[in-house]
Design an enzyme around this catalytic site. Structure first.
Site, mmCIF file in Angstrom:
data_model
loop_
_atom_site.group_PDB
_atom_site.id
_atom_site.type_symbol
_atom_site.label_atom_id
_atom_site.label_comp_id
_atom_site.label_asym_id
_atom_site.label_seq_id
_atom_site.Cartn_x
_atom_site.Cartn_y
_atom_site.Cartn_z
ATOM 1 N N ASP A 67 0.810 -1.217 0.000
ATOM 2 C CA ASP A 67 0.000 0.000 0.000
ATOM 3 C C ASP A 67 0.843 1.267 0.000
ATOM 4 O O ASP A 67 2.061 1.219 0.185
ATOM 5 C CB ASP A 67 -0.952 -0.003 1.215
ATOM 6 C CG ASP A 67 -0.275 -0.485 2.497
ATOM 7 O OD1 ASP A 67 0.964 -0.491 2.556
ATOM 8 O OD2 ASP A 67 -1.001 -0.857 3.432
ATOM 9 N N ASN A 135 -7.118 -2.825 14.570
ATOM 10 C CA ASN A 135 -8.521 -3.118 14.228
ATOM 11 C C ASN A 135 -8.642 -4.328 13.295
ATOM 12 O O ASN A 135 -9.700 -4.587 12.746
ATOM 13 C CB ASN A 135 -9.188 -1.893 13.582
ATOM 14 C CG ASN A 135 -8.536 -1.486 12.264
ATOM 15 O OD1 ASN A 135 -7.596 -2.131 11.798
ATOM 16 N ND2 ASN A 135 -9.030 -0.418 11.653
ATOM 17 N N HIS A 137 -6.967 -4.767 10.436
ATOM 18 C CA HIS A 137 -6.761 -4.543 9.000
ATOM 19 C C HIS A 137 -5.489 -5.228 8.493
ATOM 20 O O HIS A 137 -4.541 -5.452 9.248
ATOM 21 C CB HIS A 137 -6.792 -3.045 8.635
ATOM 22 C CG HIS A 137 -5.596 -2.248 9.018
ATOM 23 N ND1 HIS A 137 -5.676 -0.906 9.318
ATOM 24 C CD2 HIS A 137 -4.276 -2.551 9.134
ATOM 25 C CE1 HIS A 137 -4.476 -0.442 9.598
ATOM 26 N NE2 HIS A 137 -3.606 -1.415 9.499
ATOM 27 N N GLU A 142 -9.573 -1.988 5.609
ATOM 28 C CA GLU A 142 -10.161 -1.716 6.915
ATOM 29 C C GLU A 142 -11.376 -2.627 7.139
ATOM 30 O O GLU A 142 -11.899 -3.230 6.182
ATOM 31 C CB GLU A 142 -10.597 -0.239 6.968
ATOM 32 C CG GLU A 142 -9.463 0.772 6.756
ATOM 33 C CD GLU A 142 -8.559 0.951 7.988
ATOM 34 O OE1 GLU A 142 -8.455 0.034 8.824
ATOM 35 O OE2 GLU A 142 -7.942 2.031 8.105
HETATM 36 C C1 F6R Z 1 1.647 -1.476 6.080
HETATM 37 C C2 F6R Z 1 0.314 -2.051 6.218
HETATM 38 C C3 F6R Z 1 -0.431 -2.054 7.507
HETATM 39 C C4 F6R Z 1 0.444 -2.353 8.730
HETATM 40 C C5 F6R Z 1 -0.386 -2.297 10.003
HETATM 41 C C6 F6R Z 1 0.472 -2.496 11.236
HETATM 42 O O1 F6R Z 1 2.120 -1.614 4.763
HETATM 43 O O2 F6R Z 1 -0.200 -2.491 5.251
HETATM 44 O O3 F6R Z 1 -1.463 -3.001 7.437
HETATM 45 O O4 F6R Z 1 1.025 -3.607 8.574
HETATM 46 O O5 F6R Z 1 -1.047 -1.073 10.093
HETATM 47 O O6 F6R Z 1 1.351 -1.416 11.359
HETATM 48 P P1 F6R Z 1 2.519 -1.418 12.422
HETATM 49 O O7 F6R Z 1 3.454 -2.511 12.040
HETATM 50 O O8 F6R Z 1 3.165 -0.064 12.303
HETATM 51 O O9 F6R Z 1 1.891 -1.664 13.757
#
Ligand code: F6R
Length: 240
Positions: A67, A135, A137, A142
């Site tokens: 992403d 959450n 995701h 989401e």
């Molecule tokens: C990042 C992504 C997100 C993160 C998630 C956890 O490319 O796609 O899904 O993996 O938000 O983020 P962290 O590792 O910062 O807790």
């Protein structure tokens, strides 16, 4: 889903690197799906070490990132393209022309989503690395995102903006939209490696492993994947 619980973040990162190193050895020309965020940084440090120690090469690897924020140019320090360069790509021998990440700075974002979907269609991932949002995701899919989704534009939830605001000067600077690989495209990866660290992920990890498979926790879809490994440290696994 195979679940591995580790003592701490360092052990989680080491075990995750073992999975990626094995793939790089078995299939040097692989398509490697990558994630950003705090969680995979230790994994990337271990991979850089494996490269510097002559254990693996990224010369034949094609990367496919999950992403990117909308409105940030590739050179922007908060962009995921910049994150990947500084945390991995600049330190290994991966070819610039083999780096793939959605471009959130494009004017026509619908066309950019279609371009990225077409790329994934012809270059399915051998392994997709994932983190998990508090959450539930995956990527920026989401809660409520359909399981058959392809690369699309998303409005980030308040909870994700809050989680990610630690990396910005204030929550108002967090972009409100992102382009993300869709859930169907994540699920098409031959193998999936999902990492979770810290107590704030404990509920999401529980829902992912033991909860019902539901769009309200996007990561729960991974229960349907034939080859998914979840590596969680003790804190993230505390409700299992
Ligand atoms: C990042 C992504 C997100 C993160 C998630 C956890 O490319 O796609 O899904 O993996 O938000 O983020 P962290 O590792 O910062 O807790």
């Amino acid at each position: 889903m195979k679940v591995i619980i580790t003592e701490n973040y360092e052990e989680m990162s080491k075990k995750a690197a073992e999975v990626v190193v094995e793939l790089l050895k078995q299939k040097p020309q692989c398509v490697l799906g990558l994630a950003t965020g705090s969680t995979p940084i230790g994994l990337y440090q271990n991979l850089i070490k494996a490269y510097k120690d002559g254990i693996v090469s990224f010369d034949g690897v094609t990367s496919a990132n999950l992403d990117e924020y909308v409105g940030l140019y590739k050179e922007h320090v908060q962009s995921y393209a910049y994150f990947m360069r500084t945390n991995l790509f600049d330190h290994v021998d991966i070819k610039t022309e083999n780096l793939n990440i959605p471009d959130g700075s494009k004017k026509d974002l619908e066309a950019e989503c279609a371009r990225y979907s077409a790329f994934l269609q012809s270059n399915p991932q051998d392994l997709q690395v994932l983190g998990i949002g508090s959450n539930g995701h995956i990527g920026f899919n989401e809660p409520g995102t359909p399981f058959d989704s392809k690369t699309h534009l998303v409005n980030l939830t308040e909870s994700t903006k809050k989680d990610n605001s630690r990396l910005f000067d204030s929550i108002d600077e967090v972009p409100t939209q992102a382009v993300t690989m869709g859930i169907a495209e994540i699920m098409k990866s031959k193998k999936i490696l999902i990492l979770a660290s810290g107590e704030n992920k404990a509920n999401a990890v529980y829902q992912t492993v033991k909860g019902e498979i539901s769009e309200s926790c996007p990561a729960s879809v991974l229960q349907n994947h034939p080859d998914c490994i979840l590596i969680a440290d003790k804190a993230a696994a505390k409700l299992l």
